[in-house]
Write a protein that holds these residues in place. Structure first.
Motif, mmCIF file in Angstrom:
data_model
loop_
_atom_site.group_PDB
_atom_site.id
_atom_site.type_symbol
_atom_site.label_atom_id
_atom_site.label_comp_id
_atom_site.label_asym_id
_atom_site.label_seq_id
_atom_site.Cartn_x
_atom_site.Cartn_y
_atom_site.Cartn_z
ATOM 1 N N ASN A 134 8.869 -4.530 -13.613
ATOM 2 C CA ASN A 134 8.305 -3.064 -13.793
ATOM 3 C C ASN A 134 8.530 -2.118 -13.077
ATOM 4 O O ASN A 134 9.060 -2.124 -12.115
ATOM 5 C CB ASN A 134 6.336 -3.566 -13.703
ATOM 6 N N TRP A 135 9.167 -0.911 -14.115
ATOM 7 C CA TRP A 135 9.437 0.585 -13.476
ATOM 8 C C TRP A 135 7.400 0.923 -12.660
ATOM 9 O O TRP A 135 6.818 1.130 -13.677
ATOM 10 C CB TRP A 135 10.030 1.193 -14.141
ATOM 11 N N ILE A 136 8.015 1.218 -11.542
ATOM 12 C CA ILE A 136 6.941 1.869 -10.684
ATOM 13 C C ILE A 136 7.241 3.549 -9.982
ATOM 14 O O ILE A 136 8.116 4.094 -9.873
ATOM 15 C CB ILE A 136 6.584 0.725 -9.625
ATOM 16 N N ASP A 137 6.131 4.022 -10.805
ATOM 17 C CA ASP A 137 6.350 5.365 -10.417
ATOM 18 C C ASP A 137 6.176 5.664 -8.811
ATOM 19 O O ASP A 137 4.868 5.160 -8.446
ATOM 20 C CB ASP A 137 5.483 6.559 -10.557
ATOM 21 N N GLN A 138 6.694 6.385 -8.265
ATOM 22 C CA GLN A 138 5.992 6.281 -6.347
ATOM 23 C C GLN A 138 5.898 7.542 -6.032
ATOM 24 O O GLN A 138 6.036 8.196 -7.051
ATOM 25 C CB GLN A 138 7.700 6.490 -5.791
ATOM 26 N N PRO A 139 4.905 7.489 -5.196
ATOM 27 C CA PRO A 139 4.261 8.675 -4.836
ATOM 28 C C PRO A 139 5.289 10.035 -4.603
ATOM 29 O O PRO A 139 4.732 11.397 -4.708
ATOM 30 C CB PRO A 139 4.125 8.126 -3.611
ATOM 31 N N ASP A 140 6.298 9.699 -3.987
ATOM 32 C CA ASP A 140 7.198 11.152 -3.696
ATOM 33 C C ASP A 140 8.219 11.051 -5.505
ATOM 34 O O ASP A 140 9.064 11.821 -4.905
ATOM 35 C CB ASP A 140 7.992 10.414 -2.827
ATOM 36 N N ARG A 182 1.320 -1.231 0.250
ATOM 37 C CA ARG A 182 0.536 -0.120 -0.417
ATOM 38 C C ARG A 182 0.433 1.074 0.298
ATOM 39 O O ARG A 182 0.213 2.138 -0.420
ATOM 40 C CB ARG A 182 -0.588 0.009 1.147
ATOM 41 N N MET A 183 1.881 0.871 1.215
ATOM 42 C CA MET A 183 2.538 2.392 1.022
ATOM 43 C C MET A 183 3.777 2.443 -0.288
ATOM 44 O O MET A 183 3.689 3.570 -1.332
ATOM 45 C CB MET A 183 3.394 2.413 2.524
ATOM 46 N N THR A 184 3.906 1.399 -1.244
ATOM 47 C CA THR A 184 5.021 1.689 -2.310
ATOM 48 C C THR A 184 4.132 2.483 -3.707
ATOM 49 O O THR A 184 4.967 2.817 -4.516
ATOM 50 C CB THR A 184 5.189 0.373 -2.733
ATOM 51 N N PHE A 185 2.380 1.761 -3.663
ATOM 52 C CA PHE A 185 1.962 1.771 -4.936
ATOM 53 C C PHE A 185 0.922 3.151 -3.838
ATOM 54 O O PHE A 185 -0.074 3.791 -5.217
ATOM 55 C CB PHE A 185 0.973 1.017 -5.573
ATOM 56 N N GLY A 186 0.778 3.512 -2.832
ATOM 57 C CA GLY A 186 -0.141 4.762 -2.242
ATOM 58 C C GLY A 186 -1.080 4.654 -3.025
ATOM 59 O O GLY A 186 -2.308 5.474 -2.858
ATOM 60 N N ARG A 187 -1.637 3.842 -2.255
ATOM 61 C CA ARG A 187 -3.776 3.295 -1.918
ATOM 62 C C ARG A 187 -3.584 2.928 -1.074
ATOM 63 O O ARG A 187 -2.819 1.262 -0.506
ATOM 64 C CB ARG A 187 -3.720 1.547 -3.378
ATOM 65 N N GLY A 188 -4.215 2.735 -0.962
ATOM 66 C CA GLY A 188 -5.443 2.200 0.235
ATOM 67 C C GLY A 188 -5.908 0.774 0.469
ATOM 68 O O GLY A 188 -5.917 0.566 -0.836
ATOM 69 N N MET A 189 -6.213 -0.369 1.521
ATOM 70 C CA MET A 189 -6.632 -1.014 1.245
ATOM 71 C C MET A 189 -8.232 -1.325 0.495
ATOM 72 O O MET A 189 -8.451 -2.298 -0.264
ATOM 73 C CB MET A 189 -6.810 -2.582 2.474
ATOM 74 N N ALA A 190 -8.815 -0.535 1.161
ATOM 75 C CA ALA A 190 -10.241 0.100 -0.632
ATOM 76 C C ALA A 190 -10.154 0.109 -1.373
ATOM 77 O O ALA A 190 -11.074 -0.081 -2.352
ATOM 78 C CB ALA A 190 -11.131 1.363 0.802
#
Length: 919
Positions: free
Chosen positions: A339-345, A294-302
């Motif tokens: 895969n390259w992933i864009d982080q929230p930061d 959730r932290m890596t992809f900036g999304r909550g469980m819901a």
């Protein structure tokens, strides 16, 4: 007057008799009266109806005739006759029994004595049809038994809320006897009874609704039981009865609580994992993930749960993820992707994701479990290491080239110095001149030894030192050592001793020059550092097989010995016991380092046992072949390859020497695969012929003999399975080994091959070791069979061409290993791959548009094997996913997506190869 009265009385009697008859006829029972004196019969209408007596037979009925008629209607005539006989014997007794009729009815028979003034004058028998009554009684009995044996059930008075009935199961549920429950209120055993809730339930029941409750009941012993309750209402006149059916769910609730506890523990455990973790169902929907995800992809469980990849990621990435997960579910094996992933930061990180099937308790795959790992730093380090390795290899190459050139340049004048000094020594010289020239010659030879040591060490360091494989006598090696070291020992007064264990083979196979080099180095050091005593050179046998032996060589001296600190540095390059050693005894410190590498090349190790002031024992082991009868040798040591590669077989390789000249048929439609397999087999001295499809293979087999067939599965004209079935129909070929070589690796493919008659199964890309193992297992050449001269393997080219590097999805090391470590062959195959596969997605689309899914599947199948052979792992994975979709009957939309997902990495690979290789 008397006559009139008599007539009046007769009329009254007749009227009374008619009234009696009418009364008897009106009753629902059949009545039969039998006069014992004359046997006369009297009966009412209902009797006739019950027994179904025809009217035309009524006038002639007698007691015996009536019994026989009734017997025809009875289900058990004998029992009826027995009842009548008993009645006739004992007319005073009363009887009550049942008579079952053949039409299914049941008649109740009640016989009593007819008395006049106390005397029995006849019998009156009433017959009553009790069929419905018995059925009703049976139904009521059944219902009672069901109620008594059903799950817990309570009857509750709707007005008072007290219990009016509890079946045995309900009594057991509450831990009470029935008499302890009757009349008690619900609140007495319901721990959470609320008046308002009772009123709401009563109102719902009055409206005809059924009420479902979950309650907790307190048993008589104080323990609590969980129950799910269904309540309905019945009306008994003005009285309302609530029927409550209970289901004891105590264990279920306990299990649910335990499951929730375990789930919470599992979630805490997963959340404690630093790497992102997720899990999905079979449809690709997220079931959950950990905190790191959730932290890596900036999304909550819901935001994650219940969503699919297309809901969370860009379309291109979502398609690749979907293909990866689908492949894991189809193959039931691990799959990975990067895969390259864009982080929230704002950072952009590279993640490697490994997904595996997620199994349920029945062993069925219910989805996938994935673990992501940030490999950005690892990839950066790998790239730096690769560049450093390339730079180091280039430096080693330049150094080796420099040393080779310097060796040539130094040896030329040195040869003149040594040669001319030898010529001068042959002339007349005075003592001083001779001493000068001897020192010049000795210094020249010492310089030559130093140059040889440096060159050997350089070869070892560059991986270019190769061992020979030849038959030799161990005694000759020892004789040579004795010649070279014996004079030095004599000059110092040392005794030189050789000890050979009796079980050491006299004739061995290996490199006698390098074996002697190690022994000579050990022996020269022993002589150099020993002033008195002896030098003992010994050999004994370690492990022995039918083809080789591990020998342990030891050189023991009585010299100065070594300290533990000195032994730690002995086998390192340019290192000696201490710096004073070099000043006193000379040398580069390379000798023991070279010995260590030579021993490793011969399959052994080196070591030393020493104590300061008490001498030393230098030892090394080597695995050498044992010469066979007839001069056939078996090698052991193997040269270090010049480039990273799997070991290449030589004509004398273990188990392959006897196969040289064996004739192999390769059935393969792809030109790249044809060349790779052909060169691999020819390198082992095998004769290879190629057929482009199954029909061509059958034509060759009809006129030639082969020792083994390597058969691809998917080919035009005739596939491998069909060709194998046709081969097995030919009596001469039924025992010919046929080995499947295919990129189809599903278990079903393996079964299909074996059922078709194939003997073994190799998955593309093929590994040389697997090929050698297969050949050893299945090829049985006969001595009488003529063997044509095998094509010799091509010699390695010293100058290696530059290979492509840093291309995403291309594992050059893996591809090179499939090409026997030949860079030139690998580059040639890459060129052929670019030429033959560049437009493959378009050809697949054309086949699909023409409705030819078989051709599309075969094209994808070919790409799986070709790409895998070259190390193009990303392209191979997408091609395999497409092949499986086509085989499993995927929808047109799914297939189109898979083709697009394949086209992108293939185009990127082609562009990268174009940029690095040109052409």
């Amino acid at each position: 007057m008397e006559l009139g009265e008599a007539q009046a009385r007769l009329a009254a009697l007749q009227q009374s008799n008619q009234l009696l008859r009418a009364t008897l006829d009106a009753t629902g029972d059949g009545i039969l009266s039998i006069n014992l004196a004359d046997g006369s019969l009297h009966y009412n209408t209902r009797f006739v109806e019950i027994w179904g007596i025809p009217k035309d037979r009524l006038a002639e009925l007698t007691p015996d005739g009536l019994v026989e008629f009734m017997a025809t209607r009875a289900l058990d005539p004998a029992a009826l006759r027995a009842q009548v006989a008993r009645r006739r014997r004992e007319p005073d007794n009363e009887e009550l029994n049942l008579v079952a009729l053949s039409d299914g009815r049941v008649i109740e028979r009640h016989a009593t004595a007819q008395r006049v003034n106390g005397d029995c004058v006849g019998t009156v028998i009433t017959y009553r049809d009790v069929t419905e009554r018995l059925r009703y009684e049976e139904k009521m009995l059944f219902n009672h038994r069901v109620l008594e044996n059903s799950g817990p059930m309570l009857w509750i008075d709707g007005d008072s809320g007290t219990l009016t009935y509890a079946n045995p199961a309900a009594c057991r549920h509450l831990g009470c006897r029935l008499e302890q429950l009757l009349g008690i209120a619900v609140r007495d055993f319901d721990s959470f009874f609320e008046t308002d809730e009772w009123k709401a339930m009563a109102q719902a029941l009055r409206h005809g609704e059924q009420v479902n409750l979950s309650r907790q009941h307190r048993r008589r012993d104080g323990s609590l039981r969980d129950a799910d309750i269904t309540v309905g209402m019945i009306q008994d006149g003005e009285r309302k009865i609530y029927i409550a059916s209970l289901k004891d769910v105590t264990q279920q609730r306990k299990a649910e609580r335990e499951t929730r506890r375990q789930q919470a523990t599992l979630e805490l455990l997963i959340d404690s994992i630093p790497d992102p973790v997720f899990y999905k169902d079979r449809q690709g929907r997220y079931l959950g993930c950990n905190e790191a995800y959730r932290m890596t992809f900036g999304r909550g469980m819901a935001d994650v749960r219940g969503k699919g990849s297309f809901d969370l990621f860009p379309r291109d990435m979502a398609e690749a993820i979907t293909q990866r997960d689908r492949l894991a579910m189809l193959t039931l094996q691990k799959q990975s992707s990067e895969n390259w992933i864009d982080q929230p930061d704002g950072r952009r990180l590279l993640f490697e994701t490994v997904v595996s099937p997620l199994w349920n308790e029945d062993g069925q795959a219910q989805g996938v479990l994935g673990v992501c790992r940030n490999i950005t730093e690892r990839k950066r380090i790998e790239e730096e290491n690769r560049r450093a390795k390339d730079a180091a290899e280039e430096a080693v190459r330049l150094k080796s080239d420099f040393l080779a050139n310097m060796s040539h340049e130094i040896r030329t004048p040195l040869n003149a110095v040594i040669g001319l000094s030898r010529q001068v020594l042959a002339t007349e010289l005075d003592a001083r001149q001779r001493d000068y020239m001897l020192k010049v010659q000795s210094s020249g030879r010492h310089l030559l030894e130093l140059i040889d040591d440096i060159l050997d060490f350089s070869k070892v360091e560059a991986g270019r030192l190769e061992l020979e494989s030849a038959q030799f006598a161990l005694q000759e090696v020892f004789d040579n050592i004795s010649d070279l070291v014996g004079e030095k020992c004599q000059s110092k007064g040392l005794e030189l001793i050789f000890e050979v264990a009796p079980d050491v083979p006299a004739t061995l196979v290996g490199d006698p020059l390098r074996l002697g080099q190690v022994l000579l180095n050990y022996a020269n050091n022993a002589v150099k550092f020993t002033e008195r005593g002896e030098i003992v050179i010994s050999v004994r046998v370690g492990q022995v097989t039918d083809t080789d032996a591990q020998l342990l060589f030891r050189v023991r001296d009585t010299g100065i010995g070594l300290t533990p600190q000195q032994t730690d540095r002995l086998f390192l390059g340019f290192s000696q016991a201490d710096t004073s050693t070099t000043r006193k005894y000379g040398g580069t410190g390379l000798g023991l380092a070279i010995c260590k590498n030579l021993a490793r090349l011969m399959g052994g190790e080196v070591g030393v046992e020493s104590e300061w002031g008490k001498g030393s024992v230098f030892w090394f082991s080597a695995r050498l072949g044992i010469a066979r009868a007839g001069g056939q040798a078996v090698p052991t040591g193997r040269a270090a390859p010049a480039v990273p590669a799997l070991p290449r077989p030589s004509p004398a390789d273990d188990g392959l020497a006897v196969l040289r000249g064996a004739r192999i048929l390769v059935v393969e439609d792809n030109e790249i695969n044809q060349q790779v397999v052909t060169e691999l087999l020819q390198s082992a001295g095998l004769v290879v012929e190629v057929a482009e499809h199954g029909r061509a293979a059958l034509d060759l087999l009809a006129c030639r003999d082969y020792d083994l067939v390597f058969m691809d599965m998917q080919m035009p004209v005739m596939d491998g399975l069909t060709a194998t079935r046709e081969i097995r129909k030919i009596e001469r070929l039924r025992k010919l080994p046929v080995v499947a070589v295919t990129a189809s690796v599903m278990e079903q493919n393996r079964r299909d091959c074996l059922e078709a008659g194939m003997n073994a199964f190799l998955a593309k890309p093929i590994e040389p070791d697997q090929v050698w193992q297969t050949l050893r297992q299945w090829v049985r050449p006969t001595a009488a069979q003529p063997r044509p001269e095998a094509v010799p393997p091509a010699a390695d080219v010293p100058a290696q061409p530059r290979l492509p590097s840093g291309i995403a999805g291309l594992d050059t090391a893996k591809g090179l290993s499939h090409m026997m470590g030949k860079p030139s062959l690998y580059l040639d195959m890459l060129g052929r791959f670019r030429a033959s596969q560049r437009d493959l997605p378009e050809r697949i689309r054309q086949a699909l548009q023409a409705g030819d899914r078989t051709l599309a599947e075969r094209l994808a199948h070919t790409l799986v094997g070709t790409a895998g052979m070259l190390g193009a792992t990303a392209v191979a994975a997408h091609a395999q996913a497409l092949e499986l979709l086509l085989r499993e009957g995927g929808t047109a939309g799914q297939v189109d997506q898979a083709v697009e997902a394949l086209a992108r990495p293939l185009a990127e690979l082609m562009a990268a190869l174009q940029a690095q290789l040109g052409g």
